[in-house]
Design an enzyme around this catalytic site. Sequence first.
Site, PDB file in Angstrom:
ATOM      1  CG  LEU A 103     -17.745 -10.802   7.323  1.00 57.17           C
ATOM      2  CD1 LEU A 103     -18.494 -11.993   7.356  1.00 57.17           C
ATOM      3  CD2 LEU A 103     -18.176  -9.489   8.170  1.00 57.17           C
ATOM      4  CG  ASN A 156       5.177  -0.977  -2.686  1.00 55.21           C
ATOM      5  OD1 ASN A 156       5.118  -0.274  -3.537  1.00 55.21           O
ATOM      6  ND2 ASN A 156       3.946  -0.977  -1.945  1.00 55.21           N
ATOM      7  CE  LYS A 214       0.433  -1.341   6.848  1.00 53.11           C
ATOM      8  NZ  LYS A 214      -0.018  -0.336   5.745  1.00 53.11           N
ATOM      9  CB  THR A 223      -2.325  -3.843  10.134  1.00 52.78           C
ATOM     10  OG1 THR A 223      -2.772  -4.750  10.478  1.00 52.78           O
ATOM     11  CG2 THR A 223      -0.781  -3.617  10.124  1.00 52.78           C
ATOM     12  NE  ARG A 249      -4.080 -16.302   7.132  1.00 51.51           N
ATOM     13  CZ  ARG A 249      -4.348 -15.079   6.829  1.00 51.51           C
ATOM     14  NH1 ARG A 249      -4.166 -13.935   7.770  1.00 51.51           N
ATOM     15  NH2 ARG A 249      -4.961 -14.745   5.666  1.00 51.51           N
ATOM     16  CB  THR A 272     -12.210 -21.382   4.039  1.00 53.51           C
ATOM     17  OG1 THR A 272     -12.410 -19.876   3.811  1.00 53.51           O
ATOM     18  CG2 THR A 272     -12.620 -22.175   2.739  1.00 53.51           C
ATOM     19  CE1 TYR A 309       0.065  -5.045   4.923  1.00 54.15           C
ATOM     20  CE2 TYR A 309      -0.802  -6.600   6.524  1.00 54.15           C
ATOM     21  CZ  TYR A 309      -0.767  -5.282   5.987  1.00 54.15           C
ATOM     22  OH  TYR A 309      -1.666  -4.296   6.271  1.00 54.15           O
ATOM     23  CG  HIS A 310       0.377  -8.361   9.781  1.00 51.41           C
ATOM     24  ND1 HIS A 310      -0.070  -9.493   9.058  1.00 51.41           N
ATOM     25  CD2 HIS A 310      -0.578  -7.422   9.990  1.00 51.41           C
ATOM     26  CE1 HIS A 310      -1.288  -9.415   9.143  1.00 51.41           C
ATOM     27  NE2 HIS A 310      -1.822  -8.241   9.565  1.00 51.41           N
ATOM     28  CB  SER A 338       1.847 -12.015   7.986  1.00 51.33           C
ATOM     29  OG  SER A 338       1.815 -10.762   7.570  1.00 51.33           O
TER      30      SER A 338
HETATM   31  N1  USQ Z   1      -9.226 -16.524   7.938  1.00 52.58           N
HETATM   32  C1  USQ Z   1      -9.770 -17.663   8.014  1.00 52.58           C
HETATM   33  N2  USQ Z   1     -10.384 -18.082   6.739  1.00 52.58           N
HETATM   34  C2  USQ Z   1     -10.150 -17.438   5.754  1.00 52.58           C
HETATM   35  C3  USQ Z   1      -9.537 -16.335   5.709  1.00 52.58           C
HETATM   36  C4  USQ Z   1      -8.860 -15.775   7.289  1.00 52.58           C
HETATM   37  O1  USQ Z   1     -10.071 -18.573   9.094  1.00 52.58           O
HETATM   38  O2  USQ Z   1     -10.728 -17.714   4.811  1.00 52.58           O
HETATM   39  C5  USQ Z   1      -8.327 -15.942   9.349  1.00 52.58           C
HETATM   40  C6  USQ Z   1      -7.176 -15.779   9.289  1.00 52.58           C
HETATM   41  O3  USQ Z   1      -6.300 -17.008   9.666  1.00 52.58           O
HETATM   42  C7  USQ Z   1      -6.917 -14.958  10.460  1.00 52.58           C
HETATM   43  C8  USQ Z   1      -8.217 -13.862  10.337  1.00 52.58           C
HETATM   44  O4  USQ Z   1      -9.105 -14.791   9.712  1.00 52.58           O
HETATM   45  O5  USQ Z   1      -6.923 -15.287  11.796  1.00 52.58           O
HETATM   46  C9  USQ Z   1      -7.982 -12.694   9.482  1.00 52.58           C
HETATM   47  O6  USQ Z   1      -7.586 -12.962   8.424  1.00 52.58           O
HETATM   48  P1  USQ Z   1      -7.664 -11.945   7.124  1.00 52.58           P
HETATM   49  O7  USQ Z   1      -7.550 -12.482   5.810  1.00 52.58           O
HETATM   50  O8  USQ Z   1      -9.254 -11.385   7.392  1.00 52.58           O
HETATM   51  O9  USQ Z   1      -6.912 -10.820   7.620  1.00 52.58           O
HETATM   52  P2  USQ Z   1      -5.214 -10.565   7.510  1.00 52.58           P
HETATM   53  O10 USQ Z   1      -4.605 -11.551   6.777  1.00 52.58           O
HETATM   54  O11 USQ Z   1      -4.839 -10.340   8.860  1.00 52.58           O
HETATM   55  O12 USQ Z   1      -5.185  -9.191   6.729  1.00 52.58           O
HETATM   56  C10 USQ Z   1      -6.367  -8.234   6.708  1.00 52.58           C
HETATM   57  C11 USQ Z   1      -5.839  -7.280   5.729  1.00 52.58           C
HETATM   58  C12 USQ Z   1      -4.960  -6.500   6.128  1.00 52.58           C
HETATM   59  C13 USQ Z   1      -5.030  -5.735   7.262  1.00 52.58           C
HETATM   60  C14 USQ Z   1      -5.254  -6.864   8.332  1.00 52.58           C
HETATM   61  C15 USQ Z   1      -5.945  -6.165   9.704  1.00 52.58           C
HETATM   62  O13 USQ Z   1      -5.563  -7.795   4.189  1.00 52.58           O
HETATM   63  O14 USQ Z   1      -4.337  -5.545   5.052  1.00 52.58           O
HETATM   64  O15 USQ Z   1      -3.645  -5.151   7.881  1.00 52.58           O
HETATM   65  O16 USQ Z   1      -6.454  -7.623   7.773  1.00 52.58           O
HETATM   66  S1  USQ Z   1      -5.331  -7.334  11.182  1.00 52.58           S
HETATM   67  O17 USQ Z   1      -5.788  -8.636  10.910  1.00 52.58           O
HETATM   68  O18 USQ Z   1      -5.905  -6.836  12.410  1.00 52.58           O
HETATM   69  O19 USQ Z   1      -3.995  -7.330  11.099  1.00 52.58           O
END
Ligand code: USQ
Length: 404
Positions: A239, A118, A185, A144, A326, A253, A181-182, A179
């Site tokens: 957040l 995709n 990207k 990202t 993760r 969490t 996904y990343h 990941s």
């Molecule tokens: N995290 C926690 N607890 C949770 C969820 C996440 O500690 O309940 C941590 C993750 O382990 C990570 C961080 O928070 O270290 C950010 O996680 P996230 O789920 O907010 O973000 P991520 O999976 O990286 O992906 C999200 C979007 C994605 C975008 C990315 C930007 O889903 O589409 O590309 O944020 S970035 O994180 O800068 O790559």
Amino acid sequence: MRVLILGGDGYLGWPTAMHLSQKGHEVMVVDNYFRRKVCTELNCEPLLPVPNLHQRTELWRALTGYSIRVEIGDVCHYPFIARVFREFAPEGVVHYAEQPSAPYSMLNREAAAFTLINNLVSTLNLIHAVAETDPACHIVKLGTMGVYGTPNIDIEEGYLEVEYKGRKHTFLYPKCPGSFYHLTKSQDGDMLYFYCRMWDIRVTDLNQGPVYGLEINGSFLDDRLAPIFNYDAIFGTVLNRFLVQAVAGIPLTVYGKGGQTRGYLNIKDTLACVELALLNPPSPGQYRVFNQFVETFTVNDLARKTQEAGKELGLQVEINHLPNPRKEAEEHYYNPTHTGLLSLGLKPHYLTTETLIEMLTLVQRYRDRINPRHILPEVSWRLVQPGPQNSPGDVQAGLMLASG
Ligand code: USQ
């Protein structure tokens, strides 16, 4: 401008459509409803009920007088997207039509294959449609910050000048995605850079950090126009998840030690950044990269801030450190540059206690729709070997046991 938004049903796509439409741009949205279908399949429905795109655009027209055109179809199907380009003749395209979830991409082989096909084929089709109809059309792709990983040096905005054995060259900044996904990207960025060099198309890659928030214009015109707001462990960003957990009385969490640092931004700033990029296109042949975030936080910072804001509303917010599902650095150096969008005029919204209280208050209105079973992470980054606790089915599904 005539702006085509691919992925116009999503968390960012629909608010972008409303924002640009309200600013007087002519907007068309395209979506294949992937996110809705997967939320239904995985039983992780968004916090607010979301009418389909035809219903929302009708409501938008009734309330504001602005019209947004809709096409339902798959960007990976070339005849469909080629027809949309011929008919709408966009001057700018915003590409949100990628599978956006890191956990989803790590779920199992099928989800990884879907993410790969995709994300790369949609980008390839977009490039070809632009090249065939109007190579001057500006592609704004949502990238990202996660493509960079967490290197032990400063992160530059897209490129790195390297001096080696007395000579200098500028390369794309090295990528180290965390990941699958990343990874896709990173690959779509390489593809866009390639076609900028070959065909002189013009591209802006917006390397965005995790986004938070759900309100766009001071208050909702109507709750049925709100974005798809997920708080589950697959599609919810950190957040947004913490806000819902705080309201539901579920301990926050935090994964692992919680020192993971990322660059965050309010959804309002996403909309402003996309519009600034569209209004200030790069030159033909230029692959321009902006790091799109306004401030950095650790996960622990976000948890503490949510706890403090919750206290103001009388919420007892506990913080829980879960085993990290993760594979990522939990304590690391992080210093990314982010001057490009500020120099185009971005006026950031920072994460204040007032902002958190506003968001918590909005979530409280939908407290009854929160499903506590959506909160705990179930997808592990690790290869789970069959054993007494895991059946071969668990391994195939990439699911970990609830204990982590
Ligand atoms: N995290 C926690 N607890 C949770 C969820 C996440 O500690 O309940 C941590 C993750 O382990 C990570 C961080 O928070 O270290 C950010 O996680 P996230 O789920 O907010 O973000 P991520 O999976 O990286 O992906 C999200 C979007 C994605 C975008 C990315 C930007 O889903 O589409 O590309 O944020 S970035 O994180 O800068 O790559």
